[in-house]
Write a protein that holds these residues in place. Structure first.
Motif, PDB file in Angstrom:
ATOM      1  N   THR A 102      83.786  51.633  49.886  1.00 30.27           N
ATOM      2  CA  THR A 102      82.916  52.809  49.954  1.00 30.27           C
ATOM      3  C   THR A 102      82.393  52.989  51.377  1.00 30.27           C
ATOM      4  O   THR A 102      82.358  54.108  51.897  1.00 30.27           O
ATOM      5  N   THR A 106      83.267  56.099  53.763  1.00 33.96           N
ATOM      6  CA  THR A 106      82.134  56.864  54.290  1.00 33.96           C
ATOM      7  C   THR A 106      82.275  57.030  55.804  1.00 33.96           C
ATOM      8  O   THR A 106      82.034  58.122  56.343  1.00 33.96           O
ATOM      9  N   VAL A 134      83.730  60.401  47.987  1.00 32.72           N
ATOM     10  CA  VAL A 134      82.856  59.492  48.742  1.00 32.72           C
ATOM     11  C   VAL A 134      81.418  59.604  48.260  1.00 32.72           C
ATOM     12  O   VAL A 134      80.743  58.584  48.046  1.00 32.72           O
ATOM     13  N   ILE A 138      79.273  56.612  46.651  1.00 34.83           N
ATOM     14  CA  ILE A 138      77.966  56.174  47.165  1.00 34.83           C
ATOM     15  C   ILE A 138      76.943  56.155  46.030  1.00 34.83           C
ATOM     16  O   ILE A 138      76.176  55.187  45.891  1.00 34.83           O
TER      17      ILE A 138
END
Length: 174
Positions: A102, A106, A134, A138
């Motif tokens: 992740t 990002t 994404v 998150i």
């Protein structure tokens, strides 16, 4: 009505064929020539800012694309390895990999936003798709860090802080 429409179409095709009667090109070659004549060049965004250009150069390179494809494949494999009844250690490693991927994705998103600016970034449907994935990832990471086993909803930030510090030590050692 259908007969009339069919007649118009057949007549139109015959007129088009008569236009090319003395032409040395066959039908497929004529279609290729017509396509080439109607083609327009693609517009490609190239930033004028030198710092933005460096980021743009990296994120549009084929090496970067292959790297991201490889990382997406690794992420898919790591997600596919999760199973019912897995050990606590396996779950912990899986969670760490999820946070790492992740974070990587990002960073990719932020680099592309810096390279293309918002208008250029969101103008590409694949980037919009990546953005949504994404953001969803998150949110998933944040929600998975909330300890719902007790009523206080404590966030396990101290554990993540230790992991980040450990990763920082490893990065500085190299």
């Amino acid at each position: 009505m259908n007969i009339f429409v069919g007649f118009v179409i057949v007549t139109f095709q015959e007129q088009g064929e008569q236009e090319y009667k003395n032409c040395e090109l066959d039908k497929n070659q004529r279609q290729c020539v017509q396509y080439a004549l109607k083609a327009r060049p693609l517009r490609r965004y190239i930033p004028k800012n030198p710092h933005q250009y460096k980021i743009w150069y990296v994120v549009t390179s084929s090496y970067f694309e292959y790297l991201m494809f490889f990382l997406i494949t690794l992420n898919t494999i790591s997600l596919g390895m999760q199973h019912y009844g897995q050990t606590a250690e396996f779950s912990y490693v899986s969670d760490i990999l999820n946070v790492a991927f992740t974070g990587i994705f990002t960073v990719e998103m932020l680099l592309k936003l810096a390279a293309f600016k918002a208008k250029g970034y969101f103008g590409d449907p694949w980037n919009v798709f990546d953005f949504l994935i994404v953001i969803g990832s998150i949110i998933d990471v944040i929600l998975s860090e909330i300890d719902v086993s007790n009523g206080n909803h404590l966030i396990k930030l101290q554990q993540q802080q230790q992991n980040i510090q450990y990763m920082g030590i490893l990065l500085k050692a190299h």
